[in-house]
Motif scaffolding. Sequence first.
Motif, mmCIF file in Angstrom:
data_model
loop_
_atom_site.group_PDB
_atom_site.id
_atom_site.type_symbol
_atom_site.label_atom_id
_atom_site.label_comp_id
_atom_site.label_asym_id
_atom_site.label_seq_id
_atom_site.Cartn_x
_atom_site.Cartn_y
_atom_site.Cartn_z
ATOM 1 N N TRP A 11 -1.848 3.106 -2.975
ATOM 2 C CA TRP A 11 -2.532 2.332 -1.942
ATOM 3 C C TRP A 11 -1.538 1.769 -0.936
ATOM 4 O O TRP A 11 -1.686 1.959 0.273
ATOM 5 N N LEU A 12 -0.485 1.113 -1.429
ATOM 6 C CA LEU A 12 0.470 0.500 -0.509
ATOM 7 C C LEU A 12 1.223 1.572 0.286
ATOM 8 O O LEU A 12 1.485 1.402 1.472
ATOM 9 N N GLU B 23 0.982 1.863 4.255
ATOM 10 C CA GLU B 23 2.204 1.827 5.042
ATOM 11 C C GLU B 23 2.284 3.035 5.970
ATOM 12 O O GLU B 23 2.516 2.896 7.169
ATOM 13 N N LEU C 161 6.299 -3.234 3.456
ATOM 14 C CA LEU C 161 5.319 -2.664 2.536
ATOM 15 C C LEU C 161 5.998 -1.758 1.498
ATOM 16 O O LEU C 161 5.615 -1.748 0.331
ATOM 17 N N SER C 162 7.016 -1.014 1.929
ATOM 18 C CA SER C 162 7.752 -0.161 0.992
ATOM 19 C C SER C 162 8.393 -0.989 -0.106
ATOM 20 O O SER C 162 8.336 -0.655 -1.286
ATOM 21 N N LEU D 105 7.669 -4.075 -1.009
ATOM 22 C CA LEU D 105 6.646 -4.728 -1.833
ATOM 23 C C LEU D 105 6.135 -3.738 -2.867
ATOM 24 O O LEU D 105 5.980 -4.062 -4.045
ATOM 25 N N GLU D 106 5.885 -2.515 -2.405
ATOM 26 C CA GLU D 106 5.394 -1.492 -3.310
ATOM 27 C C GLU D 106 6.397 -1.217 -4.424
ATOM 28 O O GLU D 106 6.048 -1.218 -5.603
ATOM 29 N N ASN E 184 6.773 -3.280 -7.562
ATOM 30 C CA ASN E 184 5.766 -3.126 -8.628
ATOM 31 C C ASN E 184 5.057 -4.419 -9.019
ATOM 32 O O ASN E 184 4.310 -4.430 -9.999
ATOM 33 N N LEU F 200 2.575 -6.142 -7.700
ATOM 34 C CA LEU F 200 1.113 -6.075 -7.684
ATOM 35 C C LEU F 200 0.582 -5.059 -8.698
ATOM 36 O O LEU F 200 -0.546 -5.186 -9.168
ATOM 37 N N THR F 201 1.404 -4.090 -9.037
ATOM 38 C CA THR F 201 1.009 -3.147 -10.102
ATOM 39 C C THR F 201 0.886 -3.895 -11.425
ATOM 40 O O THR F 201 -0.055 -3.675 -12.191
ATOM 41 N N LYS G 71 -2.241 -5.903 -11.343
ATOM 42 C CA LYS G 71 -3.394 -5.007 -11.537
ATOM 43 C C LYS G 71 -3.533 -4.598 -13.016
ATOM 44 O O LYS G 71 -4.637 -4.624 -13.567
ATOM 45 N N ALA H 14 -9.528 -3.144 -7.882
ATOM 46 C CA ALA H 14 -9.146 -2.095 -6.936
ATOM 47 C C ALA H 14 -7.881 -2.561 -6.222
ATOM 48 O O ALA H 14 -7.754 -3.750 -5.899
ATOM 49 N N PRO H 15 -6.935 -1.675 -5.971
ATOM 50 C CA PRO H 15 -5.688 -2.112 -5.344
ATOM 51 C C PRO H 15 -5.923 -2.815 -4.012
ATOM 52 O O PRO H 15 -5.185 -3.719 -3.648
ATOM 53 N N GLN H 16 -6.996 -2.410 -3.326
ATOM 54 C CA GLN H 16 -7.274 -3.034 -2.032
ATOM 55 C C GLN H 16 -7.691 -4.500 -2.174
ATOM 56 O O GLN H 16 -7.651 -5.253 -1.196
ATOM 57 N N SER H 17 -8.117 -4.890 -3.371
ATOM 58 C CA SER H 17 -8.580 -6.269 -3.566
ATOM 59 C C SER H 17 -7.453 -7.214 -3.943
ATOM 60 O O SER H 17 -7.641 -8.420 -3.939
ATOM 61 N N LEU H 18 -6.310 -6.651 -4.298
ATOM 62 C CA LEU H 18 -5.219 -7.501 -4.782
ATOM 63 C C LEU H 18 -4.189 -7.701 -3.675
ATOM 64 O O LEU H 18 -3.769 -6.744 -3.027
#
Lengths: 562, 562
Positions: free
Chosen positions: A295-296, A300, B296-297, B299-300, B303, B305-306, B309, B487-491
């Motif tokens: 997603w991210l 991006e 964003l990279s 942040l991704e 991990n 938010l992973t 989740k 859902a990843p979009q919700s976090l």
Amino acid sequence: MEFAEFIKTPMVNSVIMKRPFHDAVEGTLCVSGHHLILSSRKDQREELWLLHSAVDSVEKKLHGAGGTLVLKCKDFIFIQLEITNAEECISVANSIEQLSNIDDVTLAYPFFHRLQFEIMEDGWQAFQPEREFARFKECSEEWRLSSVNSDFQVCPSYPHAVIVPKCIDDEMIVRVAAFRQHGRFPVLSYYHRDSKAIMMRSSQPLTGQNGRRCKDDEKMINSVLGIGRKGYIVDTRAQSVAKMAQAKGGGYEPEAHYPQWRRIHQPVERKQAFHDSLIKMVEASSDATASMDKWLSKLESSNWLTHVKDILTCACVVAQCIDKEGASVLVHGSEGLDSTLQISSLAQLILDHDCRTVSGFEALIEREWLQAGHPFRSRCAKSAFAITKHRQESPVFLLFLDSVWQIWQQFPCSFEFNEDFLILLVQHAYSSPYGTFMCDCERERASHKLSKRTVSLWSYMNRPEILQQYLNPMYDPNPAVIWPSVAPQSLTLWSGLYLRSQVDIRPEQEAWSEIAKIREYDKELRSKVTKLRRQLASLEKEGLMAGVIVPSTEDGHDSSEH
Amino acid sequence: MEFAEFIKTPMVNSVIMKRPFHDAVEGTLCVSGHHLILSSRKDQREELWLLHSAVDSVEKKLHGAGGTLVLKCKDFIFIQLEITNAEECISVANSIEQLSNIDDVTLAYPFFHRLQFEIMEDGWQAFQPEREFARFKECSEEWRLSSVNSDFQVCPSYPHAVIVPKCIDDEMIVRVAAFRQHGRFPVLSYYHRDSKAIMMRSSQPLTGQNGRRCKDDEKMINSVLGIGRKGYIVDTRAQSVAKMAQAKGGGYEPEAHYPQWRRIHQPVERKQAFHDSLIKMVEASSDATASMDKWLSKLESSNWLTHVKDILTCACVVAQCIDKEGASVLVHGSEGLDSTLQISSLAQLILDHDCRTVSGFEALIEREWLQAGHPFRSRCAKSAFAITKHRQESPVFLLFLDSVWQIWQQFPCSFEFNEDFLILLVQHAYSSPYGTFMCDCERERASHKLSKRTVSLWSYMNRPEILQQYLNPMYDPNPAVIWPSVAPQSLTLWSGLYLRSQVDIRPEQEAWSEIAKIREYDKELRSKVTKLRRQLASLEKEGLMAGVIVPSTEDGHDSSEH
């Protein structure tokens, strides 16, 4: 009716409609010339009343005897219809596809829309340039309203009246227009009371490869600044892009000929990039099964938030020149129809608290988007799901509203309107029963007589019973300039819009209605206090007359008002 | 005082303190045994009063004659101190470094903290197992409070009293404890009234490579289910990890020996991964100059938010088993000290509305974290900036609070407390003048006599004048189970916490105080209505006695209450 040929199956029974976060509904589906209607069995209630023009794409999947249609709407809502008969399913899909793709403006719904309410104030008249010019009375010594474009000959995409420097006559303007792409000569867009600096916008000068000059253009632009004062030309293209534009006859203002002006290149992407970006972002948003990483990564690589950041950054640069340096600014990119308007309107939103009220924001959209000639019809013909034919589609206005939302959520008390107001504007820009966002410019709107033959969106929205749904219960007027953060950490995806089919927004809506409810209850209590106090006063009077001892009241002074 | 040796320079004049979104302040810096204090010149006001233990790292940069210290606090606040004399700068830095790294518990501030308020209700007593057992009265036919661990011999990390099946006697429990890592035998954690299903938690069984069995363990776990009923063992490790654990003497429950239980592997990462992730996420967050892409990279790839989740997903799986299937659940990973507690506490937050009140949430933290033996001292010794020595540090509790925040923002009306309440808990878990989060388990807390020698955080927080700052003005009690979207979009990243030094949260705070203000005003108005009505009634009475005609009142019924 002209649409009959597209409607082979006007009615289908036992259709099941599914929408995210709604219960499934069974009912009868009707295809009319402009609408798709689903009435539930129970009480003949209309569960769906959707303009065909709101549909961006129709996907059909046949399975067994029946089939499923997925309507992806331009405002990012998904609607699923299950039809038991495959033939009817195909027929309905074909109808929606054809009816949602009719190009002929004269068949558009706003011409057929029968009004259910009485117009209080005509939105078509509310923001005419003549009225809006009042906004600029503090600088009316130096500026005037010109009718040079009253027949739309000098600049087809400009309105019938524009504000220009008083010292420049209409004949000069005609010559300046010839030197600017599509005739979009510099016009006044904003006057900043605090610093007395102004903002103008235009298209690029047609200097070309040979460095063509236009004395009138130079005179017009230089006339704006006082002696010895400096101004900024904010070019929304990278320097290299501006240089390349010369090869195609465009160009930029060389400092030699505009000595009081310093050029700043603050690049914002072009419209095709915006459109590609929207498609990618929405595709990523629709994938609810993705992992966090995916997603991210996808978000991006869509670059959507990068565009938002670039646009906001450029608007902040303009606002800083005007507010902090007290310097006047001319904004343009190439055509002056897209990024230029994003920047000039956002800069005003930052600088001028009036633009953060409902009517001020409507006026801003009228002045800086509709009258300024942003081609809504071309840009908003399709959204993120359709295969576009013309390559003119681009979410330029959507990116503006997204940027407004970013500021709105950073300053949640400084706007009179709420998030739903912005979402409503997205919806109407793409598909509407009202005429406001029809056509590409005032000239076209005039030729179709929209102000006579259709209703303005503002006539609808500004009715108190409608407007109250779109007011921000936390509004606390803030006359200051507000500086949004453009740090990447401050910018987030507008989930209330793009993720409406993925993320359940009902709990959030509940929170807002809770706040609104308290405000409402507040009002009731206040009127109750007033009423009780009046009764008390009347009793006291009578009591005094009858010689009764009156209990002392501490609430004698009017403390019931905020 | 024991700290004197660390304080070479107890006082420095003309220090300039800079904090994000605050004006710079000049003042005198004092280094005391436990605090760093900055008093401004103006009115001897204390501008800073910071526990050394709140500092995670000290960076010093010398330039010219002076230097700059950047204190990075465990709660993600950055404080910059400019000191004109380089020597003093180094000396202060050394003091803070040493004083913030004192390992000796007995020197911790809570033992020295002199109380400024009178304790109304002792937080140490408020959530004792004996009192909390009342929560489980509906299932007290089948469960009992056992004192088998009263001297912390059976399980050193368990509290003095735990809830176990009634049919299992204490001798059997001792044998079960021997079969579970660190003696953490299965205990009751939650009873779900709606479905009558229960949740237990434990550590892994010590089956080892030879498939060791423990009849008592099997009996204990199987006794929980009725005849023919099914339960779930939710293992927070991947199947492969659980298999590998056998080599080290650990393992999992084979279905052959626990026939009524189905094992689900719902993996959550281990504590080292959490810590590495926090460091990366915070590093990305601190970089305000990053492009949107880079942010964003980073942040991704952190991990973070992973992990959020994964944790929420696992908690939802547990809650679904209990609520939707009416099946009982046993949760464990390996030690049962970290992920197990994240899952068991979040599942309760989802299922039980009482956990979403202030006192219910405090009770949850007491039962599922403090008494359950989460090693706060080891895990929260350092945060994201320090170089950690022991590799025991891990933001396990922080990830729990982050997950709570995710649910909180998805259901903003369903929690009695606000975001600041969660942030306060983060702060106190890492550094506090109160004893609540000290030590690793009840046994250690008892040996240090914390309940006598320190004040409980709850004693402080539950005072009405403090608590009111942490109440959610939009709270609308919701007895339902709430299902967060994973859902990843919700976090999203908890910007109110991690980005406090990057993003200006003042406008948002303003919005919250606006809502709180309206609520407050509401109350005032209501009491005013009541008072006026009382005056009116009294006047009416007197008026009647004097024969005056009383104006009719429509407000005779009590409609002033919500």
